[in-house]
Motif scaffolding. Structure first.
Motif, PDB file in Angstrom:
ATOM      1  N   GLN A   1       0.820  -1.204   0.000  1.00 60.39           N
ATOM      2  CA  GLN A   1       0.000   0.000   0.000  1.00 60.39           C
ATOM      3  C   GLN A   1       0.866   1.271   0.000  1.00 60.39           C
ATOM      4  OE1 GLN A   1      -3.378  -0.247  -0.454  1.00 60.39           O
ATOM      5  NE2 GLN A   1      -2.801  -2.376  -0.698  1.00 60.39           N
ATOM      6  N   GLY A   2       1.710   1.362  -1.027  1.00 60.79           N
ATOM      7  CA  GLY A   2       2.438   2.600  -1.259  1.00 60.79           C
ATOM      8  C   GLY A   2       3.889   2.627  -0.854  1.00 60.79           C
ATOM      9  N   LEU A   3       4.404   1.536  -0.265  1.00 59.23           N
ATOM     10  CA  LEU A   3       5.764   1.549   0.267  1.00 59.23           C
ATOM     11  C   LEU A   3       6.721   0.641  -0.508  1.00 59.23           C
ATOM     12  CD1 LEU A   3       4.858   1.398   4.046  1.00 59.23           C
ATOM     13  CD2 LEU A   3       5.824   3.357   2.875  1.00 59.23           C
ATOM     14  N   ASP A   4       6.315   0.205  -1.699  1.00 59.20           N
ATOM     15  CA  ASP A   4       7.139  -0.747  -2.445  1.00 59.20           C
ATOM     16  C   ASP A   4       8.587  -0.286  -2.582  1.00 59.20           C
ATOM     17  OD1 ASP A   4       4.377  -1.276  -2.998  1.00 59.20           O
ATOM     18  OD2 ASP A   4       4.973  -2.536  -4.668  1.00 59.20           O
ATOM     19  N   MET A   5       8.779   0.927  -3.045  1.00 61.45           N
ATOM     20  CA  MET A   5      10.120   1.441  -3.295  1.00 61.45           C
ATOM     21  C   MET A   5      10.927   1.522  -2.007  1.00 61.45           C
ATOM     22  SD  MET A   5      12.109   2.667  -5.700  1.00 61.45           S
ATOM     23  CE  MET A   5      13.422   3.844  -6.026  1.00 61.45           C
ATOM     24  N   GLU A   6      10.303   2.011  -0.963  1.00 61.27           N
ATOM     25  CA  GLU A   6      10.964   2.155   0.339  1.00 61.27           C
ATOM     26  C   GLU A   6      11.436   0.792   0.851  1.00 61.27           C
ATOM     27  OE1 GLU A   6       9.655   3.680   4.798  1.00 61.27           O
ATOM     28  OE2 GLU A   6       8.639   4.520   3.047  1.00 61.27           O
ATOM     29  N   ILE A   7      10.577  -0.201   0.741  1.00 60.13           N
ATOM     30  CA  ILE A   7      10.909  -1.540   1.225  1.00 60.13           C
ATOM     31  C   ILE A   7      11.995  -2.179   0.366  1.00 60.13           C
ATOM     32  CG2 ILE A   7      10.007  -3.886   1.482  1.00 60.13           C
ATOM     33  CD1 ILE A   7       7.317  -2.579   2.270  1.00 60.13           C
ATOM     34  N   LEU A   8      11.849  -2.103  -0.950  1.00 61.83           N
ATOM     35  CA  LEU A   8      12.809  -2.735  -1.853  1.00 61.83           C
ATOM     36  C   LEU A   8      14.183  -2.080  -1.781  1.00 61.83           C
ATOM     37  CD1 LEU A   8      10.489  -3.146  -4.971  1.00 61.83           C
ATOM     38  CD2 LEU A   8      11.306  -4.987  -3.483  1.00 61.83           C
ATOM     39  N   ARG A   9      14.202  -0.759  -1.741  1.00 67.64           N
ATOM     40  CA  ARG A   9      15.475  -0.040  -1.718  1.00 67.64           C
ATOM     41  C   ARG A   9      16.271  -0.372  -0.449  1.00 67.64           C
ATOM     42  NH1 ARG A   9      13.892   5.369  -2.465  1.00 67.64           N
ATOM     43  NH2 ARG A   9      13.524   5.434  -0.223  1.00 67.64           N
ATOM     44  N   ASN A  10      15.573  -0.468   0.686  1.00 66.23           N
ATOM     45  CA  ASN A  10      16.264  -0.725   1.941  1.00 66.23           C
ATOM     46  C   ASN A  10      16.380  -2.213   2.255  1.00 66.23           C
ATOM     47  OD1 ASN A  10      16.789   2.056   3.314  1.00 66.23           O
ATOM     48  ND2 ASN A  10      14.771   2.216   2.394  1.00 66.23           N
ATOM     49  N   GLY A  11      15.899  -3.046   1.332  1.00 67.12           N
ATOM     50  CA  GLY A  11      16.154  -4.483   1.402  1.00 67.12           C
ATOM     51  C   GLY A  11      16.921  -4.920   0.168  1.00 67.12           C
ATOM     52  N   ARG A  12      17.653  -3.993  -0.386  1.00 67.19           N
ATOM     53  CA  ARG A  12      18.330  -4.198  -1.671  1.00 67.19           C
ATOM     54  C   ARG A  12      19.218  -5.435  -1.679  1.00 67.19           C
ATOM     55  NH1 ARG A  12      19.989   0.294  -5.495  1.00 67.19           N
ATOM     56  NH2 ARG A  12      21.425  -0.640  -6.969  1.00 67.19           N
ATOM     57  N   ASP A  13      19.915  -5.698  -0.573  1.00 70.34           N
ATOM     58  CA  ASP A  13      20.809  -6.852  -0.530  1.00 70.34           C
ATOM     59  C   ASP A  13      20.038  -8.161  -0.663  1.00 70.34           C
ATOM     60  OD1 ASP A  13      19.651  -6.276   1.939  1.00 70.34           O
ATOM     61  OD2 ASP A  13      21.253  -7.236   3.076  1.00 70.34           O
ATOM     62  N   ILE A  14      18.820  -8.209  -0.112  1.00 68.02           N
ATOM     63  CA  ILE A  14      17.977  -9.403  -0.227  1.00 68.02           C
ATOM     64  C   ILE A  14      17.359  -9.491  -1.621  1.00 68.02           C
ATOM     65  CG2 ILE A  14      15.825 -10.474   0.595  1.00 68.02           C
ATOM     66  CD1 ILE A  14      16.527  -9.408   3.380  1.00 68.02           C
ATOM     67  N   VAL A  15      16.812  -8.378  -2.086  1.00 65.80           N
ATOM     68  CA  VAL A  15      16.144  -8.351  -3.393  1.00 65.80           C
ATOM     69  C   VAL A  15      17.119  -8.679  -4.520  1.00 65.80           C
ATOM     70  CG1 VAL A  15      14.877  -6.895  -5.020  1.00 65.80           C
ATOM     71  CG2 VAL A  15      14.449  -6.688  -2.568  1.00 65.80           C
ATOM     72  N   SER A  16      18.339  -8.188  -4.416  1.00 60.55           N
ATOM     73  CA  SER A  16      19.306  -8.379  -5.502  1.00 60.55           C
ATOM     74  C   SER A  16      19.714  -9.841  -5.675  1.00 60.55           C
ATOM     75  CB  SER A  16      20.548  -7.518  -5.256  1.00 60.55           C
ATOM     76  OG  SER A  16      21.210  -7.918  -4.074  1.00 60.55           O
ATOM     77  N   ARG A  17      19.473 -10.666  -4.654  1.00 57.79           N
ATOM     78  CA  ARG A  17      19.810 -12.090  -4.766  1.00 57.79           C
ATOM     79  C   ARG A  17      18.627 -12.925  -5.254  1.00 57.79           C
ATOM     80  NH1 ARG A  17      22.144 -10.999   0.313  1.00 57.79           N
ATOM     81  NH2 ARG A  17      20.552 -12.236   1.388  1.00 57.79           N
ATOM     82  N   ALA A  18      17.457 -12.331  -5.309  1.00 60.54           N
ATOM     83  CA  ALA A  18      16.266 -13.057  -5.764  1.00 60.54           C
ATOM     84  C   ALA A  18      16.245 -13.115  -7.291  1.00 60.54           C
ATOM     85  CB  ALA A  18      15.007 -12.376  -5.232  1.00 60.54           C
ATOM     86  N   PHE A  19      15.368 -13.968  -7.818  1.00 58.13           N
ATOM     87  CA  PHE A  19      15.157 -14.040  -9.264  1.00 58.13           C
ATOM     88  C   PHE A  19      13.818 -13.446  -9.660  1.00 58.13           C
ATOM     89  CE2 PHE A  19      13.324 -16.312 -12.929  1.00 58.13           C
ATOM     90  CZ  PHE A  19      14.231 -15.935 -13.912  1.00 58.13           C
ATOM     91  N   TYR A  20      12.828 -13.594  -8.808  1.00 51.44           N
ATOM     92  CA  TYR A  20      11.435 -13.262  -9.134  1.00 51.44           C
ATOM     93  C   TYR A  20      10.945 -12.240  -8.115  1.00 51.44           C
ATOM     94  CZ  TYR A  20       6.473 -14.550 -10.187  1.00 51.44           C
ATOM     95  OH  TYR A  20       5.144 -14.576 -10.544  1.00 51.44           O
ATOM     96  N   VAL A  21      10.499 -11.074  -8.591  1.00 48.71           N
ATOM     97  CA  VAL A  21       9.984 -10.034  -7.693  1.00 48.71           C
ATOM     98  C   VAL A  21       8.604  -9.611  -8.187  1.00 48.71           C
ATOM     99  CG1 VAL A  21      10.314  -7.716  -6.736  1.00 48.71           C
ATOM    100  CG2 VAL A  21      12.290  -9.210  -7.109  1.00 48.71           C
TER     101      VAL A  21
END
Length: 285
Positions: free
Chosen positions: A137-157
Protein backbone atom coordinates in the motif's frame (compact mmCIF):
# COMPACT_ATOMS: atom_id res chain seq x y z
CA UNK A 1 13.05 -32.24 -15.90
CA UNK A 2 11.42 -29.32 -14.10
CA UNK A 3 8.45 -31.35 -12.83
CA UNK A 4 10.80 -33.89 -11.23
CA UNK A 5 12.84 -31.40 -9.19
CA UNK A 6 13.08 -32.05 -5.45
CA UNK A 7 13.95 -29.75 -2.52
CA UNK A 8 17.41 -31.35 -2.50
CA UNK A 9 17.96 -30.32 -6.14
CA UNK A 10 17.05 -26.76 -5.15
CA UNK A 11 19.33 -26.45 -2.12
CA UNK A 12 16.39 -26.84 0.25
CA UNK A 13 13.61 -25.44 -1.92
CA UNK A 14 12.29 -22.19 -3.40
CA UNK A 15 12.32 -19.44 -0.76
CA UNK A 16 9.38 -17.04 -1.01
CA UNK A 17 8.95 -13.79 0.97
CA UNK A 18 5.38 -12.46 1.05
CA UNK A 19 5.34 -8.87 2.35
CA UNK A 20 1.73 -7.96 3.04
CA UNK A 21 0.38 -11.50 3.21
CA UNK A 22 -3.33 -10.94 3.84
CA UNK A 23 -5.47 -13.38 1.91
CA UNK A 24 -4.52 -16.75 0.46
CA UNK A 25 -1.30 -17.22 -1.55
CA UNK A 26 -1.75 -16.93 -5.30
CA UNK A 27 -2.87 -20.11 -7.05
CA UNK A 28 0.10 -19.88 -9.40
CA UNK A 29 2.29 -21.32 -6.62
CA UNK A 30 0.15 -24.44 -6.32
CA UNK A 31 2.08 -26.58 -8.87
CA UNK A 32 5.33 -26.10 -6.89
CA UNK A 33 3.81 -25.74 -3.40
CA UNK A 34 5.73 -28.72 -1.98
CA UNK A 35 9.00 -27.07 -3.01
CA UNK A 36 8.28 -23.67 -1.41
CA UNK A 37 9.57 -22.34 1.90
CA UNK A 38 7.15 -19.52 2.67
CA UNK A 39 7.64 -16.55 5.02
CA UNK A 40 4.81 -14.02 5.25
CA UNK A 41 4.73 -10.65 7.01
CA UNK A 42 1.75 -9.15 8.82
CA UNK A 43 2.07 -6.56 11.63
CA UNK A 44 -0.74 -8.22 13.61
CA UNK A 45 0.62 -10.89 15.97
CA UNK A 46 -2.79 -12.57 16.34
CA UNK A 47 -3.21 -12.72 12.57
CA UNK A 48 0.23 -14.32 12.22
CA UNK A 49 -0.70 -16.95 14.80
CA UNK A 50 -3.98 -17.61 12.98
CA UNK A 51 -2.21 -17.97 9.64
CA UNK A 52 0.43 -20.28 11.13
CA UNK A 53 -2.36 -22.51 12.42
CA UNK A 54 -3.99 -22.82 9.00
CA UNK A 55 -3.08 -25.97 7.05
CA UNK A 56 -0.76 -25.19 4.15
CA UNK A 57 0.87 -27.52 1.67
CA UNK A 58 4.11 -25.58 1.41
CA UNK A 59 7.37 -27.30 2.31
CA UNK A 60 7.57 -24.91 5.28
CA UNK A 61 5.47 -21.94 6.42
CA UNK A 62 6.13 -19.10 8.84
CA UNK A 63 4.50 -15.72 9.50
CA UNK A 64 6.38 -12.85 11.13
CA UNK A 65 4.55 -10.05 13.02
CA UNK A 66 6.42 -7.11 11.52
CA UNK A 67 5.49 -4.15 9.37
CA UNK A 68 8.27 -3.57 6.83
CA UNK A 69 9.38 -0.08 5.88
CA UNK A 70 12.53 1.79 4.94
CA UNK A 71 14.15 1.74 8.37
CA UNK A 72 13.66 0.43 11.89
CA UNK A 73 11.51 2.49 14.22
CA UNK A 74 7.97 3.35 15.26
CA UNK A 75 5.29 4.47 12.78
CA UNK A 76 1.55 5.09 12.80
CA UNK A 77 -0.58 2.57 10.90
CA UNK A 78 -3.67 4.13 9.31
CA UNK A 79 -6.64 1.81 9.86
CA UNK A 80 -9.08 2.25 6.99
CA UNK A 81 -12.60 1.00 6.39
CA UNK A 82 -11.14 -1.80 4.28
CA UNK A 83 -8.37 -3.84 5.89
CA UNK A 84 -6.82 -4.15 2.44
CA UNK A 85 -6.19 -0.37 2.38
CA UNK A 86 -4.35 -0.18 5.74
CA UNK A 87 -1.07 1.68 5.26
CA UNK A 88 1.77 3.42 7.05
CA UNK A 89 0.95 6.33 4.73
CA UNK A 90 -2.07 8.59 5.03
CA UNK A 91 -4.68 8.20 2.27
CA UNK A 92 -4.78 11.16 -0.10
CA UNK A 93 -8.47 11.92 0.37
CA UNK A 94 -8.72 14.92 -1.97
CA UNK A 95 -7.68 12.62 -4.82
CA UNK A 96 -9.54 9.48 -3.74
CA UNK A 97 -12.84 11.35 -3.29
CA UNK A 98 -13.12 11.55 -7.06
CA UNK A 99 -13.47 7.77 -7.36
CA UNK A 100 -16.15 5.19 -6.61
CA UNK A 101 -14.08 3.30 -4.03
CA UNK A 102 -13.13 6.31 -1.90
CA UNK A 103 -15.04 4.96 1.13
CA UNK A 104 -12.64 1.99 1.38
CA UNK A 105 -9.87 4.44 2.31
CA UNK A 106 -11.80 6.23 5.07
CA UNK A 107 -9.51 6.39 8.12
CA UNK A 108 -11.11 4.92 11.23
CA UNK A 109 -8.11 5.43 13.49
CA UNK A 110 -4.38 4.92 13.84
CA UNK A 111 -2.28 2.55 15.89
CA UNK A 112 1.44 2.65 16.65
CA UNK A 113 3.43 -0.19 15.10
CA UNK A 114 7.05 -1.24 15.19
CA UNK A 115 8.57 -1.28 11.72
CA UNK A 116 11.70 -2.91 10.38
CA UNK A 117 13.80 -2.64 7.27
CA UNK A 118 13.86 -5.96 5.43
CA UNK A 119 17.64 -6.17 5.74
CA UNK A 120 17.41 -5.92 9.54
CA UNK A 121 14.96 -8.79 10.10
CA UNK A 122 17.00 -11.34 12.03
CA UNK A 123 14.81 -14.23 10.88
CA UNK A 124 15.88 -13.58 7.28
CA UNK A 125 19.62 -13.75 7.96
CA UNK A 126 19.80 -17.35 6.73
CA UNK A 127 16.89 -17.11 4.29
CA UNK A 128 18.20 -16.63 0.74
CA UNK A 129 15.03 -15.38 -0.97
CA UNK A 130 14.31 -16.49 -4.54
CA UNK A 131 10.92 -14.75 -4.70
CA UNK A 132 10.03 -11.40 -3.10
CA UNK A 133 6.39 -10.34 -3.27
CA UNK A 134 5.52 -6.83 -2.03
CA UNK A 135 1.95 -5.60 -1.50
CA UNK A 136 2.61 -2.66 0.80
CA UNK A 137 0.00 0.00 0.00
CA UNK A 138 2.44 2.60 -1.26
CA UNK A 139 5.76 1.55 0.27
CA UNK A 140 7.14 -0.75 -2.45
CA UNK A 141 10.12 1.44 -3.30
CA UNK A 142 10.96 2.16 0.34
CA UNK A 143 10.91 -1.54 1.22
CA UNK A 144 12.81 -2.74 -1.85
CA UNK A 145 15.47 -0.04 -1.72
CA UNK A 146 16.26 -0.73 1.94
CA UNK A 147 16.15 -4.48 1.40
CA UNK A 148 18.33 -4.20 -1.67
CA UNK A 149 20.81 -6.85 -0.53
CA UNK A 150 17.98 -9.40 -0.23
CA UNK A 151 16.14 -8.35 -3.39
CA UNK A 152 19.31 -8.38 -5.50
CA UNK A 153 19.81 -12.09 -4.77
CA UNK A 154 16.27 -13.06 -5.76
CA UNK A 155 15.16 -14.04 -9.26
CA UNK A 156 11.44 -13.26 -9.13
CA UNK A 157 9.98 -10.03 -7.69
CA UNK A 158 6.29 -9.14 -7.59
CA UNK A 159 5.19 -5.56 -6.88
CA UNK A 160 1.91 -3.65 -6.86
CA UNK A 161 2.68 0.09 -7.04
CA UNK A 162 0.22 2.75 -8.08
CA UNK A 163 0.55 4.83 -11.21
CA UNK A 164 -0.73 7.79 -9.18
CA UNK A 165 -0.52 8.60 -5.46
CA UNK A 166 -3.33 7.08 -3.40
CA UNK A 167 -1.37 7.87 -0.24
CA UNK A 168 0.75 10.87 0.66
CA UNK A 169 4.32 10.10 -0.32
CA UNK A 170 3.42 6.88 -2.13
CA UNK A 171 6.06 5.30 -4.36
CA UNK A 172 4.75 5.00 -7.91
CA UNK A 173 5.41 2.53 -10.70
CA UNK A 174 8.00 4.72 -12.43
CA UNK A 175 10.15 4.81 -9.29
CA UNK A 176 9.90 1.05 -8.76
CA UNK A 177 10.66 0.36 -12.43
CA UNK A 178 13.82 2.46 -12.20
CA UNK A 179 15.11 0.50 -9.22
CA UNK A 180 14.27 -2.86 -10.75
CA UNK A 181 16.13 -1.88 -13.92
CA UNK A 182 19.19 -0.94 -11.86
CA UNK A 183 19.12 -4.36 -10.21
CA UNK A 184 18.96 -6.17 -13.56
CA UNK A 185 15.29 -7.14 -13.69
CA UNK A 186 12.97 -7.21 -16.70
CA UNK A 187 9.21 -6.70 -16.64
CA UNK A 188 7.29 -9.89 -17.53
CA UNK A 189 3.89 -9.29 -15.99
CA UNK A 190 1.74 -6.17 -15.95
CA UNK A 191 -1.89 -6.50 -14.91
CA UNK A 192 -3.53 -3.08 -15.06
CA UNK A 193 -6.25 -2.19 -12.57
CA UNK A 194 -8.66 0.71 -13.02
CA UNK A 195 -11.49 2.24 -11.01
CA UNK A 196 -14.41 4.38 -12.27
CA UNK A 197 -15.12 7.86 -11.00
CA UNK A 198 -18.13 8.79 -8.92
CA UNK A 199 -21.29 9.79 -10.76
CA UNK A 200 -23.77 8.11 -13.09
CA UNK A 201 -21.07 5.84 -14.59
CA UNK A 202 -19.66 4.58 -11.27
CA UNK A 203 -20.89 1.04 -11.92
CA UNK A 204 -20.10 1.00 -15.61
CA UNK A 205 -18.00 -1.88 -16.91
CA UNK A 206 -15.31 -0.96 -19.37
CA UNK A 207 -12.30 1.29 -19.73
CA UNK A 208 -11.40 3.44 -16.71
CA UNK A 209 -8.32 5.30 -15.54
CA UNK A 210 -5.48 2.93 -14.71
CA UNK A 211 -4.77 3.31 -10.99
CA UNK A 212 -2.27 0.58 -10.14
CA UNK A 213 -0.69 -2.51 -11.60
CA UNK A 214 0.42 -5.93 -10.50
CA UNK A 215 3.94 -6.44 -11.84
CA UNK A 216 6.26 -9.43 -12.16
CA UNK A 217 10.00 -8.85 -12.62
CA UNK A 218 12.50 -11.57 -13.56
CA UNK A 219 16.25 -11.21 -13.29
CA UNK A 220 18.11 -10.98 -16.60
CA UNK A 221 21.06 -13.26 -15.90
CA UNK A 222 22.05 -13.13 -19.58
CA UNK A 223 22.68 -9.37 -19.50
CA UNK A 224 24.16 -9.45 -15.99
CA UNK A 225 26.57 -12.19 -17.02
CA UNK A 226 27.69 -10.16 -20.05
CA UNK A 227 28.24 -7.14 -17.76
CA UNK A 228 30.08 -9.16 -15.15
CA UNK A 229 27.35 -8.50 -12.57
CA UNK A 230 25.72 -11.90 -12.28
CA UNK A 231 27.50 -12.77 -9.04
CA UNK A 232 28.04 -16.36 -7.99
CA UNK A 233 25.57 -18.63 -9.73
CA UNK A 234 25.08 -22.16 -8.44
CA UNK A 235 23.30 -25.04 -10.12
CA UNK A 236 20.51 -24.80 -7.52
CA UNK A 237 20.02 -21.09 -8.25
CA UNK A 238 19.92 -21.82 -11.98
CA UNK A 239 17.34 -24.59 -11.56
CA UNK A 240 15.16 -22.35 -9.39
CA UNK A 241 15.28 -19.60 -12.03
CA UNK A 242 14.12 -22.07 -14.69
CA UNK A 243 11.37 -23.40 -12.44
CA UNK A 244 10.12 -19.87 -11.77
CA UNK A 245 10.09 -19.13 -15.50
CA UNK A 246 7.79 -22.16 -15.82
CA UNK A 247 5.57 -20.81 -13.03
CA UNK A 248 5.32 -17.49 -14.85
CA UNK A 249 4.71 -19.20 -18.20
CA UNK A 250 7.68 -17.73 -20.11
CA UNK A 251 9.51 -20.69 -21.71
CA UNK A 252 11.19 -18.44 -24.28
CA UNK A 253 13.06 -16.54 -21.56
CA UNK A 254 13.57 -19.71 -19.58
CA UNK A 255 15.26 -21.42 -22.51
CA UNK A 256 17.48 -18.38 -23.15
CA UNK A 257 18.57 -18.59 -19.52
CA UNK A 258 19.10 -22.34 -19.85
CA UNK A 259 21.52 -21.76 -22.75
CA UNK A 260 23.39 -19.26 -20.56
CA UNK A 261 23.48 -21.73 -17.66
CA UNK A 262 24.70 -24.50 -19.97
CA UNK A 263 27.57 -22.23 -21.03
CA UNK A 264 28.55 -21.90 -17.37
CA UNK A 265 28.46 -25.67 -16.83
CA UNK A 266 25.36 -25.52 -14.60
CA UNK A 267 23.25 -27.73 -16.91
CA UNK A 268 24.13 -30.77 -18.98
CA UNK A 269 23.63 -30.88 -22.73
CA UNK A 270 20.91 -33.48 -22.22
CA UNK A 271 19.09 -31.22 -19.76
CA UNK A 272 19.26 -28.30 -22.17
CA UNK A 273 17.88 -30.46 -24.96
CA UNK A 274 15.01 -31.59 -22.73
CA UNK A 275 13.98 -27.96 -22.26
CA UNK A 276 13.65 -27.26 -25.99
CA UNK A 277 9.99 -28.30 -26.10
CA UNK A 278 7.18 -26.20 -24.64
CA UNK A 279 5.74 -29.21 -22.81
CA UNK A 280 8.87 -29.32 -20.64
CA UNK A 281 7.75 -26.04 -19.07
CA UNK A 282 4.23 -27.21 -18.26
CA UNK A 283 3.93 -27.75 -14.50
CA UNK A 284 0.23 -28.63 -14.42
CA UNK A 285 -0.60 -31.62 -12.29
Amino acid sequence: MLKSLTPKDLDGGVNLLDIGCSGAPDEKWRPIRRLVNYIGFDPNQAECERLDAEPREFLSTRHLPYALAGEDGERELFKTKSIYCYSLLEPKHEWLERFSYADLFEVEGTIPVTVKAMSNVAELAAFDADVVKVDSQGLDMEILRNGRDIVSRAFYVETEPGFVEHYRGENTFCQVAGLMGELGYLLFGLTLCGVPRKGPFAKRKGKTQVMWGQNVWLKDYVALEAEGRAGTLTRAKALKALLLCAVEGVPDFGYELAVCFRGKGLLSGQELESLSSESAWNLSE
